[in-house]
Motif scaffolding. Structure first.
Motif, PDB file in Angstrom:
ATOM      1  N   LEU A 222       0.830  -1.203   0.000  1.00  0.00           N
ATOM      2  CA  LEU A 222       0.000   0.000   0.000  1.00  0.00           C
ATOM      3  C   LEU A 222       0.867   1.256   0.000  1.00  0.00           C
ATOM      4  O   LEU A 222       0.687   2.155  -0.842  1.00  0.00           O
ATOM      5  N   ALA A 223       1.811   1.349   0.919  1.00  0.00           N
ATOM      6  CA  ALA A 223       2.704   2.508   0.965  1.00  0.00           C
ATOM      7  C   ALA A 223       3.582   2.570  -0.276  1.00  0.00           C
ATOM      8  O   ALA A 223       3.854   3.654  -0.816  1.00  0.00           O
ATOM      9  N   ALA A 224       4.017   1.408  -0.774  1.00  0.00           N
ATOM     10  CA  ALA A 224       4.964   1.353  -1.877  1.00  0.00           C
ATOM     11  C   ALA A 224       4.351   1.780  -3.207  1.00  0.00           C
ATOM     12  O   ALA A 224       5.088   2.115  -4.145  1.00  0.00           O
ATOM     13  N   THR A 225       3.040   1.769  -3.333  1.00  0.00           N
ATOM     14  CA  THR A 225       2.398   2.114  -4.605  1.00  0.00           C
ATOM     15  C   THR A 225       1.878   3.546  -4.639  1.00  0.00           C
ATOM     16  O   THR A 225       1.153   3.926  -5.560  1.00  0.00           O
ATOM     17  N   GLU A 226       2.256   4.370  -3.662  1.00  0.00           N
ATOM     18  CA  GLU A 226       1.891   5.790  -3.714  1.00  0.00           C
ATOM     19  C   GLU A 226       2.635   6.480  -4.854  1.00  0.00           C
ATOM     20  O   GLU A 226       3.768   6.123  -5.181  1.00  0.00           O
ATOM     21  N   ASP A 227       2.003   7.468  -5.444  1.00  0.00           N
ATOM     22  CA  ASP A 227       2.584   8.128  -6.620  1.00  0.00           C
ATOM     23  C   ASP A 227       2.198   9.593  -6.654  1.00  0.00           C
ATOM     24  O   ASP A 227       1.086   9.969  -6.321  1.00  0.00           O
ATOM     25  N   ARG A 228       3.137  10.433  -7.102  1.00  0.00           N
ATOM     26  CA  ARG A 228       2.859  11.855  -7.303  1.00  0.00           C
ATOM     27  C   ARG A 228       3.266  12.348  -8.691  1.00  0.00           C
ATOM     28  O   ARG A 228       3.159  13.549  -8.959  1.00  0.00           O
ATOM     29  N   LEU A 229       3.703  11.464  -9.581  1.00  0.00           N
ATOM     30  CA  LEU A 229       4.239  11.909 -10.863  1.00  0.00           C
ATOM     31  C   LEU A 229       3.257  11.861 -12.019  1.00  0.00           C
ATOM     32  O   LEU A 229       3.399  12.622 -12.974  1.00  0.00           O
ATOM     33  N   HIS A 230       2.273  10.969 -11.984  1.00  0.00           N
ATOM     34  CA  HIS A 230       1.447  10.858 -13.188  1.00  0.00           C
ATOM     35  C   HIS A 230      -0.028  10.619 -12.938  1.00  0.00           C
ATOM     36  O   HIS A 230      -0.871  11.133 -13.669  1.00  0.00           O
ATOM     37  N   GLN A 231      -0.401   9.870 -11.916  1.00  0.00           N
ATOM     38  CA  GLN A 231      -1.802   9.479 -11.787  1.00  0.00           C
ATOM     39  C   GLN A 231      -2.723  10.647 -11.495  1.00  0.00           C
ATOM     40  O   GLN A 231      -3.825  10.735 -12.061  1.00  0.00           O
ATOM     41  N   ASN A 232      -2.308  11.557 -10.643  1.00  0.00           N
ATOM     42  CA  ASN A 232      -3.163  12.707 -10.332  1.00  0.00           C
ATOM     43  C   ASN A 232      -3.409  13.580 -11.557  1.00  0.00           C
ATOM     44  O   ASN A 232      -4.509  14.128 -11.743  1.00  0.00           O
TER      45      ASN A 232
END
Length: 314
Positions: A222-232
């Motif tokens: 869960l923590a390892a799949t956080e993302d700020r580069l593309h999904q948002n």
């Protein structure tokens, strides 16, 4: 249609999911959904194509077909001319859903060329990955399609490179596939040209953690799949996908956009949790999602002689 000709090969290539959250254009996972093709060299210079399954009503049935173009690219790269071929394709990988259908087509064509050229010119793993990346534009989907498992792909000064990793047996993939599609080109157009220092460091840490989670510690997914580069940035183009990802993550599931979307990949830490994720998705979604309970493919693409003889491994 012409049925005669020379050598005939059978090609089987898995679906893939790229990015896996933070590993944008770098990480990819091979999944147990497969396109299968029989490619036969003809005595004429004709191209004959028969397609069933996904894309049967929409893909071109001439030399512009991506599998045939990929074969021609491989032949040209080794100084040969593509002969006439008959292509019989059974497509299962969903098109336009973020499961690597175009990458699978590229790899299928290259492996078909490898099989047909065997004994004349040998196409190495390095050459296959280079040619696939030239055609696809980036190696994150074609690397797992070629080699299977979890792959890290990168570009050095000379050529694309990859490292294949063995996924922990506790990782249970679930792909939730909608009826609507998403253009990879459109999805990429929504990316900013620059990101903040904080977001870059954030994704570096999560990408490193994701390798540990996928290979050693699924409880960290869960923590390892956080993302700020593309999904948002892409969320505005596929709000149903964004809503489902957020609902699943709020409930503790490692859910991410699969590739460019709109499918959702859940990396559950066990079969039971995967079933729970599928049940939750069915209860919160406003539109239908097809739940695919999949395994990690560990072999990657294969090609063998259609007479049941030699297999030409990647």
């Amino acid at each position: 249609m012409t049925q005669g000709g020379g050598r005939s090969v059978v090609v089987r290539v898995p679906a893939t999911s790229a990015n896996l959250g933070p590993g944008f254009d770098t990480l990819g996972l091979a999944l147990s959904v497969y396109d299968e093709l029989v490619v036969t060299q003809l005595e004429t210079d004709e191209v004959e194509i028969v397609v069933s399954g996904e894309g049967a009503a929409s893909v071109p049935l001439d030399a512009s077909h991506l599998v045939v173009r990929s074969m021609a690219h491989a032949y040209a790269a080794v100084g040969r001319t593509l002969p006439g071929v008959r292509l019989e394709a059974v497509n299962v990988i969903p098109h336009g859903r973020g499961m690597g259908s175009s990458g699978a087509a590229v790899v299928s064509g290259l492996l078909a060329a490898k099989g047909l050229l065997a004994g004349d010119v040998e196409l190495s793993d390095e050459t296959l990955l280079r040619l696939a990346t030239e055609l696809e534009g980036h190696p994150d989907n074609v690397a797992p399609a070629l080699f299977g498992g979890l792959t890290i792909a990168w570009m050095d000064a000379a050529s694309p490179q990859h490292k294949q990793l063995i996924v922990h047996r506790g990782v249970s993939p679930l792909v939730l596939v909608p009826e609507f599609t998403m253009s990879t080109k459109v999805a990429r157009s929504l990316q900013p040209e620059h990101v903040s220092y904080e977001d870059a460091v954030f994704n570096l840490s999560r990408s490193a953690l994701l390798i540990a989670a996928m290979t050693q510690s699924p409880d960290l997914l869960l923590a390892a799949t956080e993302d700020r580069l593309h999904q948002n940035y892409r969320a505005q183009a596929m709000p149903e996908t964004d809503k489902l990802v957020r609902a699943l993550r709020a409930a503790g599931f490692a859910a991410v956009v699969s590739g460019a979307g709109p499918s959702v990949l859940v990396l559950a830490d066990g079969p039971g949790r995967r079933l729970e994720a599928a049940d939750l998705a069915a209860s919160v979604a406003d539109t239908p999602w097809n739940a695919l309970m999949l395994a990690v493919d560990v072999k990657g693409g294969t090609v063998r002689d259609n007479a049941g003889g030699t297999t030409y491994p990647t």
